[in-house]
Design an enzyme around this catalytic site. Structure first.
Site, PDB file in Angstrom:
ATOM      1  N   THR A  95     -20.667   8.105  71.412  1.00 50.24           N
ATOM      2  CA  THR A  95     -20.733   7.487  70.086  1.00 50.24           C
ATOM      3  C   THR A  95     -20.061   8.352  69.025  1.00 50.24           C
ATOM      4  O   THR A  95     -20.014   9.589  69.161  1.00 50.24           O
ATOM      5  CB  THR A  95     -22.208   7.270  69.688  1.00 50.24           C
ATOM      6  N   ASP A  96     -19.609   7.711  67.941  1.00 43.77           N
ATOM      7  CA  ASP A  96     -19.027   8.463  66.830  1.00 43.77           C
ATOM      8  C   ASP A  96     -20.075   9.288  66.087  1.00 43.77           C
ATOM      9  O   ASP A  96     -19.740  10.194  65.315  1.00 43.77           O
ATOM     10  CB  ASP A  96     -18.312   7.530  65.851  1.00 43.77           C
ATOM     11  N   GLU A  97     -21.357   9.009  66.309  1.00 44.69           N
ATOM     12  CA  GLU A  97     -22.404   9.731  65.596  1.00 44.69           C
ATOM     13  C   GLU A  97     -22.467  11.204  65.976  1.00 44.69           C
ATOM     14  O   GLU A  97     -23.069  12.004  65.251  1.00 44.69           O
ATOM     15  CB  GLU A  97     -23.756   9.051  65.809  1.00 44.69           C
ATOM     16  N   TYR A 156     -31.115  11.353  68.336  1.00 44.07           N
ATOM     17  CA  TYR A 156     -30.275  10.500  69.177  1.00 44.07           C
ATOM     18  C   TYR A 156     -28.870  11.067  69.303  1.00 44.07           C
ATOM     19  O   TYR A 156     -28.345  11.267  70.407  1.00 44.07           O
ATOM     20  CB  TYR A 156     -30.207   9.079  68.626  1.00 44.07           C
ATOM     21  N   LYS A 191     -26.778  12.718  72.562  1.00 45.62           N
ATOM     22  CA  LYS A 191     -25.498  12.213  73.047  1.00 45.62           C
ATOM     23  C   LYS A 191     -24.440  13.316  73.037  1.00 45.62           C
ATOM     24  O   LYS A 191     -23.627  13.419  73.959  1.00 45.62           O
ATOM     25  CB  LYS A 191     -25.039  11.027  72.206  1.00 45.62           C
TER      26      LYS A 191
END
Length: 340
Positions: A123-125, A147, A151
């Site tokens: 994810t870009d997060e 979260y 990741k």
């Protein structure tokens, strides 16, 4: 190609599994999914008519099961993850277990059995908030919530198997996905299903949080491209969607659902709500990636799917409680893995 898809009964994974069954060179697609609250056999739909599809119900942290499955395949695409930010605030340990230890378990099996390609989906997060500019693949990882941290750790674990063992690992990082079949805990299906029921929706803060919205099929196209043409050891950003503030997104959903701002309640911002994410996806574009879904059309089609399929989301909506702690699901880990 004999393909193992972890988390393939979830939102993005099921779209990907169905997409790959449309390819002539796919001999087998095995979906490994724990069928927690976020996984659903129904997401695979008519794909069960294809004899090349098999669903195995089990946990990616079950090393023996993952090992037994890996030896039967030539490639693996790893979607399986705990993915909802709000849930990670109160059940961070579950996120670490699945997203880090689970990834290590899958990577270890892929390495030992000589898998030809291992794509880890992220994810870009993991890049954290950017007030300006856009993150390239070598941008520092600065996650701000459990979260995203889990990741980012999973990304590094997967890539370590390339650097240490030469396992053919690639990582994809996409922006926010939308489309049919998404669990109603996520903002678009959450707002749509509430509006369809005549309920209020809640907007955090002033609604200035900026996200890039990418149709799930465009993300799946990017993941497939990395599976087929990505260079081992490399990370690829999958972007190209539409940048919208949460207030702008809410306005579009209100219009499509035929209602107005009287249905919106403003609430205090949630914990660590990053203001802006942005990625540079030119690296994947150089391989030929081009998103094709128009956002407005895709959003209207998504709303229409929820309008036409209340049987798919209404039971799930009942499990969405104000308190964040939530049962992992109905998986009985004492049972033998089920092959469906």
């Amino acid at each position: 190609m004999k393909l193992l898809v972890t988390g393939g009964a979830g939102f993005i994974g099921s779209h990907f599994a169905r997409r790959m069954l449309g390819a002539d060179d796919i001999e087998q697609v095995t979906v490994l999914d724990a069928l927690t609250y976020a996984g659903d056999r129904g997401n695979l739909g008519q794909a069960f008519l294809d004899p090349r599809l098999e669903l195995v119900i089990g946990d990616i942290c079950d090393a023996a099961l993952v090992d037994d499955l890996m030896v039967q395949h030539t490639a693996v695409v790893h979607f399986a993850a705990e993915s909802h930010v709000d849930r990670s605030f109160t059940t961070a340990g579950r996120f670490i277990t699945t997203n880090v230890i689970g990834t290590q378990t899958v990577a270890d099996a892929a390495m030992r059995h000589g898998i030809e390609k291992f794509v880890h989906v992220s994810t870009d997060e993991v890049y954290g908030p950017l007030l300006d500019g856009a993150a390239t693949e070598d941008h520092p990882l600065r996650p701000t919530v459990p979260y995203a941290a889990s990741k980012a750790a999973g990304d590094l674990v997967a890539l370590s198997y390339w650097h240490t063992y030469g396992a053919p690992v690639c990582v994809t990082r996409s922006s926010n996905n939308y489309g049919p079949c998404q669990h109603p805990e996520k903002i678009i299906p959450l707002f749509v299903t509430k509006l369809l029921r005549g309920e209020q929706v809640t907007l955090h803060g002033e609604g200035r949080h900026l996200r890039n919205w990418l149709h799930v099929e465009d993300n799946c196209a990017g993941v497939e491209l990395v599976l087929r043409a990505g260079k081992p050891g490399e990370v690829y950003n999958v972007g190209g969607g539409t940048d919208l503030s949460s207030k702008e997104l809410t306005g579009k959903l209100l219009t499509i659902c035929g209602t107005d701002w009287g249905r919106v309640t403003h609430v205090p911002d949630r914990l660590s709500n990053d203001l802006r994410y942005a990625m540079d996806w030119s690296k994947l574009a150089a391989l030929g990636y081009r998103p094709v879904h128009d956002f407005q059309t895709g959003l209207e089609e998504t709303v229409d799917w929820y309008r036409r399929n209340p049987d798919r989301w209404a039971p799930l909506s009942r499990s969405l409680l104000p308190a964040l702690p939530c049962p992992r699901g109905t998986l009985d880990t004492t049972r033998e893995p089920q092959h469906v």
